[in-house]
Design a protein around this motif. Structure first.
Motif, PDB file in Angstrom:
ATOM      1  N   LEU A  86       1.271 -57.010   1.132  1.00  0.00           N
ATOM      2  CA  LEU A  86       0.211 -57.898   1.590  1.00  0.00           C
ATOM      3  C   LEU A  86      -1.179 -57.260   1.549  1.00  0.00           C
ATOM      4  N   PHE A  87      -1.276 -55.956   1.860  1.00  0.00           N
ATOM      5  CA  PHE A  87      -2.599 -55.392   2.089  1.00  0.00           C
ATOM      6  C   PHE A  87      -2.863 -54.053   1.394  1.00  0.00           C
ATOM      7  N   ALA A  88      -1.999 -53.065   1.608  1.00  0.00           N
ATOM      8  CA  ALA A  88      -2.324 -51.709   1.154  1.00  0.00           C
ATOM      9  C   ALA A  88      -2.379 -51.611  -0.367  1.00  0.00           C
ATOM     10  N   TYR A  89      -1.320 -52.054  -1.051  1.00  0.00           N
ATOM     11  CA  TYR A  89      -1.326 -51.887  -2.502  1.00  0.00           C
ATOM     12  C   TYR A  89      -2.451 -52.679  -3.180  1.00  0.00           C
ATOM     13  N   PRO A  90      -2.704 -53.948  -2.807  1.00  0.00           N
ATOM     14  CA  PRO A  90      -3.835 -54.638  -3.453  1.00  0.00           C
ATOM     15  C   PRO A  90      -5.162 -53.901  -3.283  1.00  0.00           C
ATOM     16  N   THR A  91      -5.396 -53.348  -2.083  1.00  0.00           N
ATOM     17  CA  THR A  91      -6.640 -52.601  -1.876  1.00  0.00           C
ATOM     18  C   THR A  91      -6.691 -51.373  -2.774  1.00  0.00           C
ATOM     19  N   LEU A  92      -5.594 -50.625  -2.822  1.00  0.00           N
ATOM     20  CA  LEU A  92      -5.575 -49.399  -3.618  1.00  0.00           C
ATOM     21  C   LEU A  92      -5.603 -49.698  -5.119  1.00  0.00           C
ATOM     22  N   ARG A  93      -5.009 -50.789  -5.517  1.00  0.00           N
ATOM     23  CA  ARG A  93      -5.095 -51.219  -6.915  1.00  0.00           C
ATOM     24  C   ARG A  93      -6.551 -51.518  -7.281  1.00  0.00           C
ATOM     25  N   ALA A  94      -7.247 -52.216  -6.386  1.00  0.00           N
ATOM     26  CA  ALA A  94      -8.650 -52.542  -6.649  1.00  0.00           C
ATOM     27  C   ALA A  94      -9.522 -51.293  -6.685  1.00  0.00           C
ATOM     28  N   VAL A  95      -9.230 -50.326  -5.814  1.00  0.00           N
ATOM     29  CA  VAL A  95     -10.015 -49.081  -5.814  1.00  0.00           C
ATOM     30  C   VAL A  95      -9.938 -48.411  -7.183  1.00  0.00           C
ATOM     31  N   LYS A  96      -8.750 -48.378  -7.751  1.00  0.00           N
ATOM     32  CA  LYS A  96      -8.564 -47.788  -9.080  1.00  0.00           C
ATOM     33  C   LYS A  96      -9.418 -48.522 -10.120  1.00  0.00           C
ATOM     34  N   TYR A  97      -9.392 -49.861 -10.097  1.00  0.00           N
ATOM     35  CA  TYR A  97     -10.162 -50.635 -11.063  1.00  0.00           C
ATOM     36  C   TYR A  97     -11.664 -50.422 -10.874  1.00  0.00           C
ATOM     37  N   HIS A  98     -12.108 -50.359  -9.617  1.00  0.00           N
ATOM     38  CA  HIS A  98     -13.529 -50.117  -9.350  1.00  0.00           C
ATOM     39  C   HIS A  98     -13.974 -48.788  -9.948  1.00  0.00           C
ATOM     40  N   ALA A  99     -13.194 -47.738  -9.683  1.00  0.00           N
ATOM     41  CA  ALA A  99     -13.564 -46.411 -10.178  1.00  0.00           C
ATOM     42  C   ALA A  99     -13.586 -46.385 -11.703  1.00  0.00           C
ATOM     43  N   GLU A 100     -12.595 -47.012 -12.317  1.00  0.00           N
ATOM     44  CA  GLU A 100     -12.534 -47.046 -13.784  1.00  0.00           C
ATOM     45  C   GLU A 100     -13.677 -47.867 -14.376  1.00  0.00           C
ATOM     46  N   ALA A 101     -14.196 -48.837 -13.601  1.00  0.00           N
ATOM     47  CA  ALA A 101     -15.318 -49.659 -14.075  1.00  0.00           C
ATOM     48  C   ALA A 101     -16.667 -48.996 -13.821  1.00  0.00           C
ATOM     49  N   GLY A 102     -16.644 -47.824 -13.154  1.00  0.00           N
ATOM     50  CA  GLY A 102     -17.885 -47.092 -12.938  1.00  0.00           C
ATOM     51  C   GLY A 102     -18.513 -47.265 -11.579  1.00  0.00           C
ATOM     52  N   ASN A 103     -17.817 -47.922 -10.650  1.00  0.00           N
ATOM     53  CA  ASN A 103     -18.357 -48.035  -9.289  1.00  0.00           C
ATOM     54  C   ASN A 103     -17.999 -46.762  -8.522  1.00  0.00           C
ATOM     55  N   ASN A 104     -18.975 -45.908  -8.326  1.00  0.00           N
ATOM     56  CA  ASN A 104     -18.753 -44.626  -7.650  1.00  0.00           C
ATOM     57  C   ASN A 104     -19.262 -44.644  -6.213  1.00  0.00           C
ATOM     58  N   GLN A 105     -19.212 -45.845  -5.593  1.00  0.00           N
ATOM     59  CA  GLN A 105     -19.671 -46.005  -4.208  1.00  0.00           C
ATOM     60  C   GLN A 105     -18.610 -46.710  -3.361  1.00  0.00           C
ATOM     61  N   VAL A 106     -17.329 -46.392  -3.602  1.00  0.00           N
ATOM     62  CA  VAL A 106     -16.235 -46.996  -2.849  1.00  0.00           C
ATOM     63  C   VAL A 106     -15.737 -45.986  -1.831  1.00  0.00           C
ATOM     64  N   TYR A 107     -15.943 -46.294  -0.550  1.00  0.00           N
ATOM     65  CA  TYR A 107     -15.545 -45.396   0.533  1.00  0.00           C
ATOM     66  C   TYR A 107     -14.244 -45.922   1.135  1.00  0.00           C
ATOM     67  N   LEU A 108     -13.168 -45.159   0.925  1.00  0.00           N
ATOM     68  CA  LEU A 108     -11.815 -45.603   1.245  1.00  0.00           C
ATOM     69  C   LEU A 108     -11.357 -45.017   2.576  1.00  0.00           C
ATOM     70  N   TYR A 109     -10.648 -45.828   3.370  1.00  0.00           N
ATOM     71  CA  TYR A 109     -10.121 -45.332   4.640  1.00  0.00           C
ATOM     72  C   TYR A 109      -8.752 -45.935   4.945  1.00  0.00           C
ATOM     73  N   GLU A 110      -8.029 -45.258   5.834  1.00  0.00           N
ATOM     74  CA  GLU A 110      -6.817 -45.793   6.461  1.00  0.00           C
ATOM     75  C   GLU A 110      -6.990 -45.639   7.966  1.00  0.00           C
ATOM     76  N   TYR A 111      -6.915 -46.757   8.690  1.00  0.00           N
ATOM     77  CA  TYR A 111      -7.041 -46.744  10.146  1.00  0.00           C
ATOM     78  C   TYR A 111      -5.649 -46.638  10.749  1.00  0.00           C
ATOM     79  N   SER A 112      -5.432 -45.632  11.606  1.00  0.00           N
ATOM     80  CA  SER A 112      -4.063 -45.386  12.074  1.00  0.00           C
ATOM     81  C   SER A 112      -3.953 -45.099  13.569  1.00  0.00           C
ATOM     82  N   PHE A 113      -4.974 -45.435  14.340  1.00  0.00           N
ATOM     83  CA  PHE A 113      -4.876 -45.182  15.781  1.00  0.00           C
ATOM     84  C   PHE A 113      -3.823 -46.103  16.387  1.00  0.00           C
TER      85      PHE A 113
END
Length: 509
Positions: free
Chosen positions: A349-376
């Motif tokens: 539902l959530f984690a893989y789609p986000t991480l898939r998109a991060v890969k596409y962003h980086a490959e497209a040249g977007n070098n301003q993606v700040y990634l996090y995992e909230y785990s409290f």
């Protein structure tokens, strides 16, 4: 003669102009939505529901940055002030805006016709952003310094707003909190099939007559349009959500699949604060757990994501076997494997789609993606036999940390955490979010917080948001992400727009 029902599914009309002072009182007006929605008792549901809420700090300063929040609710339920951003505004650094948009079939029926082109709910959001650009300076905001954010479906929506040609120049940063544009539930795979499926569920059988189907929706009361049970679908879709629109004379919100847009690089590359909670799948423990575990043990293949396609039923069963073994081994899906169950739905539902998109962003040249995992770890309303095994954060827990504590009479009051560690983390989270809204970076160079570089195509580094926050150099969920990469590279089913309607047959009889 134009009838009201001809406009129900179209883009919104321009906002009214007031010649006299308008008494902007919150009358708790909300859009028609699923009866499953836990609405406040004071709610007023109506079709004229496009209400905006502007939160202004007590300061004489002008040209403040603006944060526009899109509410969540699977595109089926919710309202602008479901959660409020007063704590962010009290910093006196930002102005915040929340708002309603059309939901369910009313907002996301997509037939590709003049009267029902699709994405009415997303066009409501675009209209809101245009209203902000035109009017926010009167409230002390800077129309050229707008960040769009959202949680759950609002996260998916904010992500889609970034990809739409209709939003060019309306924002500078995006904060999607637990929901990605490429997710299985973010875009309808086949809008016409969804429209037929729902109509059949309402005992309308003439679904192969396209114009009879269109008339069914145009004449159906809201009680019918909001009756779908979107929570129990086994393929992790929610029926009426955004769609790819076919070409018509009206402005399109989305003209291609998000995956294609990201891979092409033809979109507005802006700073992204992007992430999710580590146990998003707890949502599926709270909703439908007993039914889902029984059915998953009977036929796991029914629970594969709806955006996968297979050449045969045998191939589908083989892939289902691989996925089930990856998460559950040779064990049954039960309390003993509850953590695997949570991981499965977290990823789908959530984690893989986000991480898939991060890969596409980086490959497209977007070098301003700040990634996090909230785990409290947070308070959980789960059976005691399960609760002892859970040490993590539920769906959109990071939003709960950034926003105001829920009121005591709220359906979400149980989520309020009063521990000292959480109070300290909440202050840090708000600082990170305010930093990003005001500078485009969660940790500017002068900050005392841990340095936070942008992520690359391997989904690294990322910030682990717990107490204390810590930057992790390695890829986020590497083993699980690589597994799903292999599945989606081979079996992904790209969403399509509705097909061209057949010619209308005119008769003089």
């Amino acid at each position: 003669m134009q009838h009201l029902e001809d406009d129900l599914f179209k883009a919104p009309l321009p906002a009214p102009l007031w010649l006299d002072t308008f008494e902007a009182v919150d009358k708790h007006i909300m859009c028609h939505q699923s009866t499953l929605s836990p609405l406040p008792r004071t709610s007023i549901l109506q079709d004229d529901c496009l209400i905006t809420n502007v939160f202004v700090p007590d300061t004489e300063q002008t040209k403040l940055p603006v944060i526009v929040y899109v509410h969540g609710g699977a595109y089926q339920i919710g309202y602008g002030n479901m959660f409020t951003p007063k704590a962010l505004v009290k910093s006196k650094k930002v102005i915040a805006v929340t708002f309603n948009y059309r939901l369910g079939a009313h907002g996301f029926l997509c037939l590709g016709t003049e009267d029902i082109p699709g994405n009415a709910g997303m066009k409501d959001q675009v209209a809101l952003l245009r209203w902000v650009q035109k009017n926010i300076a009167k409230f002390g905001g800077n129309p050229n310094d707008v960040t769009i954010a959202g949680y759950s479906a609002g996260s998916s929506a904010a992500d889609l707003l970034m990809l739409s040609k209709s939003t060019k120049g309306l924002f500078k940063e995006v904060i999607p909190e637990s929901g990605a544009s490429v997710g299985v539930w973010s875009v309808q795979i086949d809008p016409l099939e969804i429209a037929k499926e729902f109509a059949i569920s309402q005992n309308f059988t003439d679904v192969d007559d396209f114009y009879a189907l269109e008339e069914f929706y145009k004449s159906a009361p809201f009680e019918v349009l909001t009756s779908a049970n979107f929570l129990t679908r086994s393929d992790s879709t929610f029926m009426f959500v955004p769609c790819i629109e076919r070409y018509t004379e009206t402005e399109r919100f989305l003209d291609d699949a998000p995956v294609n847009i990201l891979k092409s690089g033809n979109y507005n590359k802006v700073p992204l604060l992007y992430g999710f909670a580590n146990m998003e799948g707890l949502l599926r423990v709270q909703m439908g757990y007993d039914l889902f575990t029984y059915k998953m043990n009977s036929k796991f293949s029914d629970f594969l994501p709806g955006d996968l396609k297979f050449e045969s039923e045998a191939q589908k069963e083989e892939v289902a076997k691989q996925i089930k073994e990856f998460y559950f081994g040779d064990k049954a899906i039960a309390e003993e494997t509850i953590l695997a169950y949570i991981d499965y739905f977290t990823d789908v539902l959530f984690a893989y789609p986000t991480l898939r998109a991060v890969k596409y962003h980086a490959e497209a040249g977007n070098n301003q993606v700040y990634l996090y995992e909230y785990s409290f770890p947070e308070n959980q309303m789960l059976p005691k036999s399960i609760q002892t095994k859970i040490r993590g954060a539920n769906h959109c827990a990071q939003t709960q940390a950034v926003f105001d504590p829920p009121p005591k009479d709220s359906p979400w009051a149980h989520l309020d955490n009063k521990s000292e560690d959480f109070i300290r983390l909440r202050a840090i989270m708000r600082e990170l979010w305010l930093n990003f809204i005001t500078t485009g970076k969660p940790v500017p160079s002068a900050s005392s917080l841990p340095a936070w570089p942008p992520a690359n195509a391997s989904r690294a580094p990322y910030m682990s948001l717990t107490m204390p926050p810590q930057l992790v150099d390695g890829p986020l969920l590497e083993r699980r992400t690589r597994f799903w990469d292999a599945i989606y590279d081979k079996y992904y089913r790209t969403p399509v727009p509705p097909s061209t309607p057949p010619p209308k047959i005119h008769s003089d009889l």
